[in-house]
Design a protein around this motif. Structure first.
Motif, mmCIF file in Angstrom:
data_model
loop_
_atom_site.group_PDB
_atom_site.id
_atom_site.type_symbol
_atom_site.label_atom_id
_atom_site.label_comp_id
_atom_site.label_asym_id
_atom_site.label_seq_id
_atom_site.Cartn_x
_atom_site.Cartn_y
_atom_site.Cartn_z
ATOM 1 N N LEU A 187 0.642 -1.211 0.582
ATOM 2 C CA LEU A 187 0.020 -0.337 -0.264
ATOM 3 C C LEU A 187 1.008 1.201 -0.403
ATOM 4 O O LEU A 187 0.216 2.856 0.590
ATOM 5 N N CYS A 188 1.791 0.943 -0.652
ATOM 6 C CA CYS A 188 3.034 2.559 -0.396
ATOM 7 C C CYS A 188 2.062 3.869 -0.889
ATOM 8 O O CYS A 188 1.619 2.943 -2.190
ATOM 9 N N LEU A 189 1.917 4.245 -0.751
ATOM 10 C CA LEU A 189 2.200 6.117 -0.981
ATOM 11 C C LEU A 189 0.568 5.410 -1.648
ATOM 12 O O LEU A 189 0.463 6.400 -2.653
ATOM 13 N N SER A 190 -0.082 4.651 -1.475
ATOM 14 C CA SER A 190 -1.161 4.792 -1.336
ATOM 15 C C SER A 190 -2.325 5.910 -0.494
ATOM 16 O O SER A 190 -1.853 6.209 0.183
ATOM 17 N N ASN A 191 -3.659 5.944 -0.993
ATOM 18 C CA ASN A 191 -3.965 7.443 -0.412
ATOM 19 C C ASN A 191 -5.424 5.990 0.281
ATOM 20 O O ASN A 191 -6.720 6.111 -0.166
ATOM 21 N N LEU A 192 -5.322 6.619 1.778
ATOM 22 C CA LEU A 192 -6.749 5.751 2.335
ATOM 23 C C LEU A 192 -7.146 6.817 3.469
ATOM 24 O O LEU A 192 -7.779 6.716 4.782
ATOM 25 N N SER A 193 -7.234 7.843 3.097
ATOM 26 C CA SER A 193 -7.885 9.159 3.722
ATOM 27 C C SER A 193 -8.819 8.369 4.203
ATOM 28 O O SER A 193 -10.633 8.123 3.080
ATOM 29 N N GLY A 194 -9.531 8.906 5.448
ATOM 30 C CA GLY A 194 -11.059 9.113 5.955
ATOM 31 C C GLY A 194 -11.429 7.509 5.734
ATOM 32 O O GLY A 194 -12.816 6.594 5.535
ATOM 33 N N ALA A 195 -10.784 6.311 5.853
ATOM 34 C CA ALA A 195 -10.974 5.057 5.173
ATOM 35 C C ALA A 195 -11.320 4.443 6.743
ATOM 36 O O ALA A 195 -10.344 4.613 7.534
ATOM 37 N N ASP A 196 -12.230 3.114 6.410
ATOM 38 C CA ASP A 196 -12.682 2.448 7.751
ATOM 39 C C ASP A 196 -11.748 1.096 7.405
ATOM 40 O O ASP A 196 -11.997 -0.076 6.351
ATOM 41 N N LEU A 197 -10.762 1.013 8.797
ATOM 42 C CA LEU A 197 -10.010 -0.278 8.007
ATOM 43 C C LEU A 197 -10.532 -1.136 9.541
ATOM 44 O O LEU A 197 -9.222 -1.644 10.326
#
Length: 520
Positions: A187-197
């Protein structure tokens, strides 16, 4: 059935070709919109550029078929088999592919916007730069798939299997990855802003430089994950497992991580402004220094040795206690709740309601703040509904001025930066306090109730467990003989020299020295 027969019948309006055997057929570039090819055999068929929009291909066999550039918008392909099929640049927006198999399929730049791929098997599929915005991939198998550069914005990947998949540079903004399997995923340099993890398994995942700001990672498993340079500002890491995770130079500004396990983690260079330092397991962590500056620009560095690291990450929660010399009754409780709700709309520092303790004589309101630097500015706002507010606020202003003069005299860079930060926060509190008093009617109602007119104490506790009484009413603990004395209470207070109601210079300086910003 020959291709010619099918096209001839379709031209006359016949669309039902259920179970047709069209293996290796060449139907490229044809218009078959709305056709029913359920259970048909189209293995190795050439359907490049074919218009199959709204077609029914459920249970169809399309293994090794060529569908590059095909129009499959709204198509029904549930339970279909597309293993090793070529769908490069095909349009499958709004298509239904529930439990479809696409093992090792070529899906480069495919448009799956709002497609339903629930429980689909995409093992080893090539989805580079595909668009899967708002797609349903719940419980889908994407293990070892290549999703590099994909758009999965607001996609549903709940319980999906993405183990060992390549999600580098993907856009997962606002996506649902709850309880998903992301073990050893890139997930290098991925955008997970606001994601539900929440509850996601990210063990040994590569999250270098990833954007996880405002993401919910509560209960997530991040043991051994590489989070070097990742942005986790405002993220929720409560009860997450970060054992042996690498958080070197990660941005952890205003993170919630009570209950998280960081045993053996690496935190050197992490940005930790306004992040709580209690309720976290930190046995065996490696941390040579951290950045405590609000902007994460290294203007406020804290260096550590093994002992000071342990002390830093076992801090006392900074709190403000307002002790009221009367028990809280139902009417006052109702007004109190409404008043502080209105204050919190203007001042985010009081967003969380206080802890309330009531006995037969007194009421104690305990407000928790994110960092030592917010204690005095937040206390300035917290006392606002009480009659003692004017003198207490005057004390706070005077104390900040004392701190400013004393710390500047010390010519310490950290001290100067701390003072500047406190002054900025206090100026904001003063401005908002003025606005609230002018516009908020609930403050006016509160000040008329007896409960808000009685004497108070305001006590601060910093992260080093040191306390400072910043205001102690001279009438605290006394009982008035009659109501007329009570009415004259405020005027009597105003006439007193406020210096007699303040802590000494040494007490103020010692309290500030206990802030985690200042070296002892």
């Amino acid at each position: 059935m020959t291709i010619e027969e099918l096209l001839e019948k379709y031209a006359t309006g016949v669309i039902d070709f259920v179970g047709a055997d069209l293996a290796e057929a060449n139907l490229s570039g044809t218009n078959l919109s709305g056709i029913n090819l359920a259970k048909a055999n189209l293995s190795v068929a050439n359907l490049s550029g074919t218009n199959l929009s709204d077609a029914d291909l459920s249970y169809a066999k399309l293994n090794v078929a060529r569908l590059s550039g095909a129009n499959l918008t709204g198509a029904i392909m549930n339970y279909s088999s597309l293993n090793v099929a070529n769908l490069i640049r095909a349009d499958l927006s709004r298509a239904q592919l529930r439990e479809a198999t696409l093992v090792r399929a070529e899906l480069i730049r495919v448009d799956f916007t709002r497609a339903d791929l629930c429980e689909a098997n995409l093992n080893n599929a090539d989805l580079r730069e595909a668009t899967l915005k708002q797609a349903n991939l719940r419980h889908a198998n994407l293990s070892e798939a290549n999703l590099r550069g994909c758009s999965l914005k607001e996609a549903n990947l709940e319980t999906a299997n993405l183990s060992a998949a390549d999600l580098g540079y993907t856009d997962l903004t606002g996506s649902n990855l709850r309880d998903s399997e992301l073990r050893q995923t890139n997930l290098c340099l991925s955008n997970l802003s606001g994601a539900d993890l929440r509850g996601a398994n990210l063990r040994w995942a590569d999250l270098r430089g990833a954007n996880l700001s405002w993401a919910d990672l509560s209960g997530a498993k991040l043991s051994g994950a590489n989070l070097i340079g990742a942005d986790l500002s405002h993220a929720n890491l409560a009860n997450a497992s970060l054992v042996h995770a690498n958080l070197t130079q990660a941005k952890l500004i205003q993170v919630e991580w009570v209950g998280a396990d960081l045993s053996g983690a690496m935190l050197t260079g992490a940005k930790l402004y306004a992040t709580q330092r209690f309720g976290v397991k930190t046995e065996g962590i490696t941390c040579e220094w951290i950045d405590l500056s609000p902007a994460g620009d290294r203007s406020l560095i804290q260096n550590f040795n093994s002992e000071s690291t342990k002390e830093f990450f076992n801090a006392t929660p900074p709190t403000i206690r307002i002790v009221v010399d009367a028990p809280l009754d139902h009417e006052a409780n109702f007004v109190f709740a409404g008043t502080y709700y209105q204050i919190s709309q203007e001042y985010q520092g009081l967003k969380q309601p206080p802890n309330v303790e009531i006995d037969s004589r007194r009421t104690v309101f305990t407000f928790r703040v994110n960092g030592d630097e917010a204690l005095l500015p937040t206390a300035y706002m917290a006392i606002l509904p009480f009659q003692d507010a004017a003198i207490a606020q005057k004390n706070i202003y005077t104390m900040v001025d004392i701190i400013r003069k004393e710390m500047i005299n010390r010519q310490n860079l950290k001290s100067a930066q701390l003072v500047k930060q406190i002054i900025i926060l206090l100026q904001d509190s003063m401005r908002k306090s003025k606005i609230i008093k002018q516009t908020n009617k609930k403050i006016e109602i509160a000040t008329k109730l007896n409960f808000f007119q009685v004497p108070t104490q305001v006590i601060l506790t910093n992260s080093s467990a040191q306390t400072l009484v910043i205001y102690d009413s001279p009438n605290f603990g006394k009982r008035f003989i009659n109501q007329s004395i009570n009415k004259d209470y405020s005027a009597e207070q105003e006439s007193q020299d406020s210096s007699h109601l303040m802590p000494s210079l040494n007490m103020i300086v010692d309290f500030v020295k206990g802030f985690y910003y200042i070296n002892q």
